[in-house]
Enzyme design. Structure first.
Site, short mmCIF file in Angstrom:
data_model
loop_
_atom_site.label_atom_id
_atom_site.label_comp_id
_atom_site.label_asym_id
_atom_site.label_seq_id
_atom_site.Cartn_x
_atom_site.Cartn_y
_atom_site.Cartn_z
CB ILE A 1 -0.87 0.11 1.28
CG1 ILE A 1 -1.61 -1.17 1.56
CG2 ILE A 1 -1.82 1.28 1.19
CD1 ILE A 1 -2.40 -1.08 2.86
N GLY B 1 3.87 -16.83 3.18
CA GLY B 1 4.96 -15.85 3.14
C GLY B 1 4.61 -14.51 3.76
CE LYS C 1 4.49 -3.73 8.91
NZ LYS C 1 3.63 -4.90 8.67
N GLY D 1 3.22 -10.04 1.76
CA GLY D 1 3.31 -10.96 0.61
C GLY D 1 4.41 -10.51 -0.32
N1 HSE Z 1 4.78 -9.83 8.74
C1 HSE Z 1 4.35 -8.61 8.13
C2 HSE Z 1 2.83 -8.60 8.13
C3 HSE Z 1 4.90 -8.52 6.75
O1 HSE Z 1 2.25 -9.68 8.29
O2 HSE Z 1 2.22 -7.56 7.95
C4 HSE Z 1 4.69 -7.20 6.08
O3 HSE Z 1 5.28 -6.16 6.79
#
Ligand code: HSE
Length: 408
Positions: free
Chosen positions: A131, A182, A200, A303
């Site tokens: 995004i 993944g 984040k 992903g």
């Molecule tokens: N492990 C993280 C998630 C990967 O699932 O959002 C992307 O930052």
């Protein structure tokens, strides 16, 4: 032609190579020149891989090659990613990364280093996977005073919670599936305990305020204690459960040091809230700003290819700005984080039926929510109160099984 080096040939790194190859023609047009992967740094060998001949094991080959202008750091973790990124920037090579751990820990320092060496440190893929959210904050919303950022910032936990709600899947089975796809971090604790979302929201808070938010100070609660019974109560209240990350300017008008109130925790979200419809690996970020009002950014938050696409978008930006630093306001000065004890919300509480009198004495006459399958307990929602007030009441009674905050 700009030569690119990829550090780390894992999920995202191999995705970067794939995106550059698959969209080669249009990327060339948009970048104004051809972008070619010259080296792939990894500890492992990749026999049979179409890019096997580009795999090297010594980072100095990249650092000392003047042809390499752009480095994609897709290794993850702090070290050696930090050292390699610093050295690349000092050599005047731009760095594009998906590494939120490193950005959250050293973002301001690496941006300053890039500025000093007339190159760029870009990190679109570090928040929200594919995004666009970093670039909107830095560019499209640059005329705005951003006041609040909130949303779903972790794909793995959103995938798990969606599976638990829609299919009644067990937590560990859903986690395993997310790992297979993944989405999950190498250490799933970072996802399920909320640490990844915490980093984040800290990064977004830094961009909102231009200062450094220490992510270790952000109140963080994960989803490991959420059970199928919690989802049954949620359904009865026409709600679902989402792991939300939130950050809001706070204290700026109260005479105190202007700061920010930030947290990551599971919340009961009304089915009418757009966040309730954000399912599986999708992320959504709401931004509240003073001229535009509310805007929302939605898409695949994790992903291989979505994340790699965001890294490659940064690569294109670096190619377009060769020799020029793109301004990003994020100083090393530390931002004051408000005490989470002041944050207010309603709380959904599950309590033992035998303790109803005690509960009522402390929380008042509550409206009970009961489930036929759980006759020994009941649920209720409190009035709006601060975290500190709730903690006091919680201490004063016995018989509370669990509590989840309610998003109004
Ligand atoms: N492990 C993280 C998630 C990967 O699932 O959002 C992307 O930052």
């Amino acid at each position: 032609m700009a030569k690119v080096a990829v550090l780390g040939y894992g999920t995202v790194g191999s995705g970067v190579v794939e995106v550059l190859e698959k969209n080669r023609g249009l990327i060339e047009k948009r970048a104004g020149e051809c972008l070619e992967v010259k080296y792939i740094l990894d500890l492992r060998e990749f026999p049979g891989d179409p890019y096997e001949d580009k795999v090297i094991h010594d980072v100095n080959v990249i650092l000392e090659d003047p042809e390499v202008q752009i480095v994609c750091e897709t290794m993850g973790g702090n070290e050696p990613a930090f050292t390699f990124s610093k050295k690349a920037l000092e050599a005047g090579k731009s760095v594009c990364t998906s590494n939120k751990e490193l950005v959250a820990n050293h973002g301001a320092e690496l941006i300053a280093l890039a500025k000093a060496h007339r190159c760029n440190y870009l990190f679109e893929a570090s928040v929200g996977g594919g995004i666009p959210i970093i670039r909107p904050l830095n560019n499209a919303l640059t005329a705005e005073r951003v006041e609040e950022i909130s949303g779903i910032l972790n794909g793995t936990t959103n995938y798990i919670l969606t599976k638990m709600e829609k299919e009644g899947t067990d937590f560990s089975e859903a986690l395993k599936k997310a790992q297979e796809l993944g989405y999950a971090e190498r250490n799933p604790e970072a996802d399920v305990e909320g640490y990844d979302a915490c980093r984040k929201i800290a990064i977004l808070s830094c961009l909102m305020t231009g200062k450094t938010v220490d992510f270790k100070e952000v109140y963080t609660e994960g989803i490991t204690k959420i059970t199928p019974a919690d989802f049954s109560y949620a359904a009865k209240m026409n709600r679902t459960i989402k792991l939300l990350a939130m950050s809001a300017l706070d204290g700026a008008d109260g005479g105190g040091e202007p700061g920010c109130l930030a947290a990551v925790a599971p919340y009961l979200v009304s089915k009418d809230n757009p966040l309730a419809g954000v399912n599986d690996v999708f992320n959504a970020v709401f931004v509240q700003s003073n001229m535009l009002g509310e805007s929302m950014y939605y898409g695949k938050g994790a992903g291989k290819l979505p994340t790699a696409s965001a890294v490659v978008a940064d690569v294109v930006d670096c190619a377009k700005h060769a020799g020029r630093h793109i301004v990003c306001l994020w100083d090393e000065e530390k931002l004051h984080l408000e005490d989470f004890g002041r944050a207010k919300s309603r709380f959904f509480v599950r309590a033992e039926a035998a303790k109803e009198e005690e509960i009522t004495a402390v929380f008042g006459a509550v409206e009970k929510i009961s489930l036929n399958e759980l006759p020994a307990e009941f649920g209720f929602v409190t009035e709006v109160m601060s975290e500190a007030e709730f903690a006091q009441k919680h201490e004063a009674v016995s018989g509370i099984i669990t509590r989840i905050r309610v998003k109004d």
